[in-house]
Design an enzyme around this catalytic site. Sequence first.
Site, PDB file in Angstrom:
ATOM      1  N   LYS A  13       0.835  -1.210   0.000  1.00 44.55           N
ATOM      2  CA  LYS A  13       0.000   0.000   0.000  1.00 44.55           C
ATOM      3  C   LYS A  13       0.867   1.256   0.000  1.00 44.55           C
ATOM      4  CE  LYS A  13      -1.875  -1.144   3.936  1.00 44.55           C
ATOM      5  NZ  LYS A  13      -1.190  -2.432   4.192  1.00 44.55           N
ATOM      6  N   ARG A 135      11.166  -2.984   9.660  1.00 42.41           N
ATOM      7  CA  ARG A 135      10.767  -1.874  10.521  1.00 42.41           C
ATOM      8  C   ARG A 135      10.649  -2.360  11.963  1.00 42.41           C
ATOM      9  NH1 ARG A 135       5.464   0.490   7.878  1.00 42.41           N
ATOM     10  NH2 ARG A 135       4.512  -0.707   9.576  1.00 42.41           N
ATOM     11  N   ARG A 146      -0.282  -8.683  13.550  1.00 37.56           N
ATOM     12  CA  ARG A 146      -0.863  -7.704  12.624  1.00 37.56           C
ATOM     13  C   ARG A 146      -1.719  -8.386  11.563  1.00 37.56           C
ATOM     14  NH1 ARG A 146       4.459  -5.273  10.928  1.00 37.56           N
ATOM     15  NH2 ARG A 146       3.301  -4.115   9.364  1.00 37.56           N
TER      16      ARG A 146
END
Length: 191
Positions: A13, A135, A146
């Site tokens: 995204k 990250r 997640r």
Amino acid sequence: MQLIFMGPPGAGKGTQAQLLATLWKIPHISTGDILRACVVAKTTLGQKAQAYMDAGDLVPDQLLMDIVQERMNQPDATAGWILDGFPRTVPQAAFFDTLLCDVGGGKSGKDCDLRAVNLDVPDNILVTRLLSRGRQDDNEQTIRRRLQVYREQTEPLIEFYRDRQQLVAVDGDRSMEEVTAQLQQALSVDS
Ligand SMILES: Nc1ncnc2c1ncn2[C@@H]1O[C@H](COP(=O)(O)OP(=O)(O)OP(=O)(O)O)[C@@H](O)[C@H]1O
Ligand SMILES: Nc1ncnc2c1ncn2[C@@H]1O[C@H](COP(=O)(O)O)[C@@H](O)[C@H]1O
């Protein structure tokens, strides 16, 4: 152009939104980026959000609604935008409809030119991509959480936008260039 980019963590995204927003000269509004900047700046919001983000959980809806309301009222957001990472829950989507109605002269999200792009990518590819992105929230445990949160709380929005005929489904399991080309074609933009 009013676009929402949806899809699981690692679907691409942010990559595609950044590229197309630059091309189309509209802002790329990433709620994840806004939250990470608040964490780095140690603002009150950042301090509230950090534990949720590190655990791979969603930050409470009300905080996100405040962030998005403030951002959508900035002058650069009048001509269009690509929203990346919001809405992520049904209450966020309902709030966003009301907000669009307020900033869009009375047209709700249902009636305006909003399109919701869903990038679909298999889980094994997502995990590989996220581990190599590296990250702070890209460790194996947080990635699994997640993905679970995405399936439980965000995936239902695909049907929400499909029912309203605003959904654009794109195969995200292609090279970055191929995904960009698919998006340009699906959204009928040549440049
Ligand atoms: N089509 C692609 N093929 C291979 N790798 C990709 C592709 N698109 C993005 N990536 C890589 O996958 C990683 C995740 O991409 P990106 O950050 O754009 O995903 P995202 O959907 O915004 O994730 P998140 O929701 O976790 O922020 C990045 O390292 C990016 O470079
Ligand atoms: N719309 C959101 N609702 C709740 N929590 C959010 C939202 N957008 C971002 N977050 C939090 O930030 C991290 C990272 O977001 P990315 O979009 O994946 O960069 C996410 O895990 C949530 O904790």
